[in-house]
Structure formats: structure tokens, C-alpha cells
Scaffold this motif. Structure first.
Motif, mmCIF file in Angstrom:
data_model
loop_
_atom_site.group_PDB
_atom_site.id
_atom_site.type_symbol
_atom_site.label_atom_id
_atom_site.label_comp_id
_atom_site.label_asym_id
_atom_site.label_seq_id
_atom_site.Cartn_x
_atom_site.Cartn_y
_atom_site.Cartn_z
ATOM 1 N N ILE A 107 -7.194 4.657 53.382
ATOM 2 C CA ILE A 107 -7.922 5.870 52.998
ATOM 3 C C ILE A 107 -7.209 6.579 51.854
ATOM 4 O O ILE A 107 -7.840 7.051 50.897
ATOM 5 C CB ILE A 107 -8.074 6.810 54.210
ATOM 6 C CG1 ILE A 107 -8.993 6.172 55.258
ATOM 7 C CG2 ILE A 107 -8.625 8.165 53.782
ATOM 8 C CD1 ILE A 107 -9.067 6.940 56.561
ATOM 9 N N LEU A 108 -5.875 6.649 51.928
ATOM 10 C CA LEU A 108 -5.097 7.289 50.860
ATOM 11 C C LEU A 108 -5.268 6.562 49.537
ATOM 12 O O LEU A 108 -5.470 7.188 48.489
ATOM 13 C CB LEU A 108 -3.614 7.329 51.247
ATOM 14 C CG LEU A 108 -3.215 8.312 52.349
ATOM 15 C CD1 LEU A 108 -1.773 8.077 52.771
ATOM 16 C CD2 LEU A 108 -3.395 9.743 51.870
ATOM 17 N N GLU A 109 -5.191 5.252 49.572
ATOM 18 C CA GLU A 109 -5.319 4.472 48.339
ATOM 19 C C GLU A 109 -6.719 4.591 47.744
ATOM 20 O O GLU A 109 -6.873 4.682 46.513
ATOM 21 C CB GLU A 109 -4.969 3.010 48.615
ATOM 22 C CG GLU A 109 -3.490 2.796 48.905
ATOM 23 C CD GLU A 109 -3.156 1.343 49.220
ATOM 24 O OE1 GLU A 109 -4.096 0.540 49.393
ATOM 25 O OE2 GLU A 109 -1.954 1.012 49.288
ATOM 26 N N ALA A 110 -7.737 4.616 48.592
ATOM 27 C CA ALA A 110 -9.109 4.778 48.110
ATOM 28 C C ALA A 110 -9.305 6.148 47.466
ATOM 29 O O ALA A 110 -9.994 6.285 46.446
ATOM 30 C CB ALA A 110 -10.099 4.589 49.253
ATOM 31 N N SER A 111 -8.662 7.172 48.061
ATOM 32 C CA SER A 111 -8.764 8.520 47.516
ATOM 33 C C SER A 111 -8.044 8.625 46.172
ATOM 34 O O SER A 111 -8.561 9.207 45.215
ATOM 35 C CB SER A 111 -8.173 9.537 48.497
ATOM 36 O OG SER A 111 -8.186 10.840 47.963
ATOM 37 N N HIS A 112 -6.849 8.052 46.090
ATOM 38 C CA HIS A 112 -6.070 8.106 44.844
ATOM 39 C C HIS A 112 -6.762 7.350 43.718
ATOM 40 O O HIS A 112 -6.603 7.690 42.540
ATOM 41 C CB HIS A 112 -4.674 7.539 45.088
ATOM 42 C CG HIS A 112 -3.857 8.382 46.004
ATOM 43 N ND1 HIS A 112 -2.761 7.910 46.708
ATOM 44 C CD2 HIS A 112 -3.985 9.685 46.378
ATOM 45 C CE1 HIS A 112 -2.253 8.877 47.449
ATOM 46 N NE2 HIS A 112 -2.976 9.960 47.262
ATOM 47 N N ALA A 113 -7.519 6.339 44.073
ATOM 48 C CA ALA A 113 -8.241 5.558 43.069
ATOM 49 C C ALA A 113 -9.629 6.148 42.774
ATOM 50 O O ALA A 113 -10.407 5.555 42.021
ATOM 51 C CB ALA A 113 -8.384 4.109 43.547
ATOM 52 N N ASN A 114 -9.917 7.313 43.373
ATOM 53 C CA ASN A 114 -11.217 7.987 43.205
ATOM 54 C C ASN A 114 -12.391 7.115 43.653
ATOM 55 O O ASN A 114 -13.490 7.207 43.113
ATOM 56 C CB ASN A 114 -11.412 8.413 41.745
ATOM 57 C CG ASN A 114 -10.428 9.483 41.324
ATOM 58 O OD1 ASN A 114 -10.115 10.389 42.095
ATOM 59 N ND2 ASN A 114 -9.921 9.369 40.108
#
Length: 207
Positions: A107-114
């Protein structure tokens, strides 16, 4: 960075106070009423995570309510110190695994990658200058915080029921800001386990 640190710290402190007040209110209510309220709020919260309204305060309200009510329900079920320690160990290990390579990391990586806005709806989020709406503390962290506060209060740990879990969360926030993110539950769990150990040592000394 200073603006983020100040706003995040203030948000966590306010959240800890609100969770504590919520836990105390839940403790004064009947178990069945708290469970019904928790179920209703949880269903509404799941709907909000799918709907994802633009008003972040709506999401924040349900993040807090879900964490408080669900945590209070479980906290009331931990009626012994060994049960509390077992939960602290299990929750700490699960959060560490999830943060390093599990659902939380994804979830964090998906958020950081927009690629996804889900993180905002799974966290207590606040607007930060130059950064926009920023996730500060997750609903899972608030849930565990409420579990610890509820259980420690039930087991009569006094003011430590508020201070110790809150301190663990604040330490995790500081470490996260310095290191770029850390799992919060292991630090809260460690603080609670240390507290229980100190109380046990003191009780033996009095015998």
C-alpha cells in the motif's frame, strides 16, 4: 520537514487523547452496545474506503471511530496479563512483517508511486504545507493503541494505560520521520511489555 514533524506530532498527540477518551467511554458502556457500534462503524468505514470521498475529515472521523471501537472490543477481551503480552508479541511481529514485505509495504509503495489513494483512507491524514494531504498514523496503529489502552485500563495500570502506549506511538513517529518510516506497533508492544515487566518486578519486591 519541520512543518511535517510539528503537524504529525500534534496529530498523534491529539489522536492519543481522543482514543483514550473513546476507550473510557466504551468502558463505561455495555459490552453489547460497544460491539454493535463497532460493527456499524466498521461496515460504514469499509464503504468509505470504496467510495473514497474528497472530504478527508470524513475519512479521518471513521478511521478514529473504527480504531477506538474495534480496539475497545478486543481490549475488553484481554482479561489477564499473559493474554495482553501474547497479543503484544503477535501484533508487533505481524506489523513488522506487513511493513517490511507485506500488505502495508504494498500500500505504501502504491501510494508513493501515485498509483493508489487508498493509504489516505486507511490512515489519519492531515494537510501539510508543500506536501498536501499526508497520512500520519494508520487505522491499524490506532486499533492496537486502543487495545492496549483498554486492556491496561481494565487490568488497573492507572495512568500508565494512557502514557505508555502513547509514548510508544510517539517514539515510532520520531523514528519514522528520521528513518523514512518504521512500523509503529512493535514499539508500542515493546513499551507495554516493559511496563508489565516493571510492574511484576515491583509486585515481587513488595512480597
Amino acid at each position: 520537514m519541520r512543518a511535517l514533524a510539528g503537524i504529525a506530532a500534534a496529530t498523534v498527540v491529539i489522536a492519543c487523547v481522543l482514543v483514550w477518551l473513546g476507550v473510557r467511554l466504551a468502558g463505561a458502556a455495555s459490552t453489547s452496545a460497544v460491539r454493535r457500534a463497532a460493527l456499524f462503524v466498521l461496515v460504514a468505514y469499509v464503504a468509505i474506503c470504496f467510495w473514497r470521498p474528497s472530504a478527508f475529515l470524513v475519512a479521518d472521523l471513521f478511521v478514529l471511530a473504527t480504531g477506538i471501537l474495534a480496539g475497545s472490543v478486543l481490549g475488553q477481551m484481554l482479561r489477564s496479563t499473559p493474554a495482553l503480552i501474547a497479543f503484544a508479541l503477535a501484533a508487533g511481529i505481524a506489523d513488522a512483517i506487513s511493513f517490511t514485505g507485506g500488505v502495508t509495504r504494498a500500500i505504501l509503495e502504491a501510494s508513493h508511486a501515485n498509483k493508489s489513494s487508498l493509504l489516505v483512507y486507511l490512515s489519519l491524514s492531515v494537510p501539510v504545507p508543500h506536501l498536501g494531504l499526508t497520512a500520519v498514523v494508520g487505522v491499524g496503529d490506532l486499533f492496537v493503541l486502543a487495545v492496549f489502552m483498554s486492556a491496561l485500563r481494565r487490568l488497573e495500570y492507572g495512568r500508565a494505560a494512557f502514557l505508555v502506549p502513547s509514548s510508544g506511538l510517539l517514539i515510532a513517529l520520531g523514528a519514522g520521520l528520521a528513518l523514512g518510516g518504521v512500523p509503529a506497533v512493535p514499539m508500542m508492544s515493546a513499551a507495554v511489555i516493559v511496563l508489565v515487566g516493571i510492574f511484576r518486578i515491583r509486585s515481587r519486591e513488595k512480597i
